[in-house]
Enzyme design. Structure first.
Site, PDB file in Angstrom:
ATOM      1  N   ASP A 181     -10.888   0.872 117.606  1.00 33.56           N
ATOM      2  CA  ASP A 181     -11.224  -0.194 116.658  1.00 33.56           C
ATOM      3  C   ASP A 181     -10.236  -1.347 116.686  1.00 33.56           C
ATOM      4  OD1 ASP A 181     -12.632   1.559 113.813  1.00 33.56           O
ATOM      5  OD2 ASP A 181     -13.254   1.390 115.885  1.00 33.56           O
ATOM      6  N   GLU A 183      -2.734  -8.236  82.628  1.00 31.25           N
ATOM      7  CA  GLU A 183      -1.581  -8.757  83.384  1.00 31.25           C
ATOM      8  C   GLU A 183      -0.850  -7.640  84.113  1.00 31.25           C
ATOM      9  OE1 GLU A 183      -1.990 -11.976  83.335  1.00 31.25           O
ATOM     10  OE2 GLU A 183      -3.414 -11.514  81.742  1.00 31.25           O
ATOM     11  N   ARG A 211     -11.993   6.794 106.658  1.00 32.81           N
ATOM     12  CA  ARG A 211     -12.527   6.775 108.027  1.00 32.81           C
ATOM     13  C   ARG A 211     -11.500   7.221 109.055  1.00 32.81           C
ATOM     14  NH1 ARG A 211     -11.314   2.311 110.686  1.00 32.81           N
ATOM     15  NH2 ARG A 211     -13.179   2.203 111.970  1.00 32.81           N
ATOM     16  N   PRO A 236      -0.964  -7.212  92.878  1.00 34.93           N
ATOM     17  CA  PRO A 236      -0.576  -8.308  93.767  1.00 34.93           C
ATOM     18  C   PRO A 236       0.915  -8.286  94.103  1.00 34.93           C
ATOM     19  CG  PRO A 236      -1.848  -9.115  91.892  1.00 34.93           C
ATOM     20  CD  PRO A 236      -1.475  -7.708  91.583  1.00 34.93           C
TER      21      PRO A 236
END
Ligand code: 4GX
Length: 222
Positions: A147, A94, A132, A67
């Site tokens: 896209d 953590e 992709r 994060p």
């Protein structure tokens, strides 16, 4: 992904950090120095796991999913798709001992502002988004650039048969056969959606003079 792997365009290998843990318990985590809640991944097993990976061309990009990383987006996906090998490090608990970051990590990526239990699903998101973009993965005639995010705008609404579904008709312009009118309608819908749902994207979007004119009429409508 499965098709890409079968066609040898992509190869995914799993390295289990626990296989590089020592002692009868094979522990990969330990209590944080300085105290506090939670556990930290010991540096040794992660370091040895990374050393065990054969490096293509002797260099590779080691990515830590966390994060605390910079947010993974389509531009990052394109950038990473140029590498022949990526090593994605998935932590649990953590996080990993800071010295792993300092000695072994090239970049840190987050897939979004929410907390997962581990980096594995984040890594799978990154693998799928990048795979992709590798030449030959789509296998079709259509360019990946078409896209969502190809030009930084949201996609226009899509319709297929039947003509009427739950009382809702396909917009008549799409049945008109007038390709120029259809192109303009789709562009306007893309711009409208982006303006309504993701105005932040308009800053980075690649807009033509025509786009800017359409945007002007849309903003008048409000
Ligand atoms: N996008 N997590 C990683 C443990 C951890 C913490 C710090 C390294 C450093 C996440 C995300 C995510 C939860 C995966 C915590 N590892 N990863 N994990 N969002 O939430 O990538």
């Amino acid at each position: 992904m499965g098709r890409a792997v079968n066609r040898r365009i992509v190869d995914v290998r799993l390295v289990n950090i626990r296989d590089f843990a020592r002692g009868a318990r094979k522990t990969t985590d330990d209590r944080p120095y300085g105290g506090g809640d939670g556990m930290v991944m010991k540096p040794g097993p992660v370091f040895r796991a990374l050393k065990s990976v054969d490096r293509v061309n002797g260099l590779s990009n080691v990515v830590l999913l966390s994060p605390q990383g910079t947010t993974f987006d389509q531009a990052t996906a394109w950038e990473l798709s140029r590498w022949d090998q990526l090593i994605l490090v998935c932590g649990r608990y953590e996080g990993v001992d800071e010295r792993i970051r300092l000695t072994s990590i090239d970049r840190e990526l987050s897939i979004g502002d929410y907390i997962l239990s581990g980096g594995e699903l984040a890594a799978m998101v990154v693998i799928e988004a990048i795979s992709r973009l590798r030449p030959g993965v789509l296998g079709g005639e259509r360019s990946n650039l078409e896209d969502s995010f190809g030009d930084g705008l949201l996609e226009y609404p899509q319709y297929t048969r039947p003509k009427v579904f739950q009382g809702k008709e396909v917009p008549s312009v799409l049945l008109s056969g007038d390709h120029e009118k259809i192109r303009l309608w789709r562009r306007k819908e893309s711009l409208k959606r982006t303006l309504e749902r993701r105005p932040d994207l308009l800053q980075k979007a690649r807009l033509s003079t025509e786009d800017k004119a359409i945007l002007g009429t849309l903003q008048e409508d409000i």
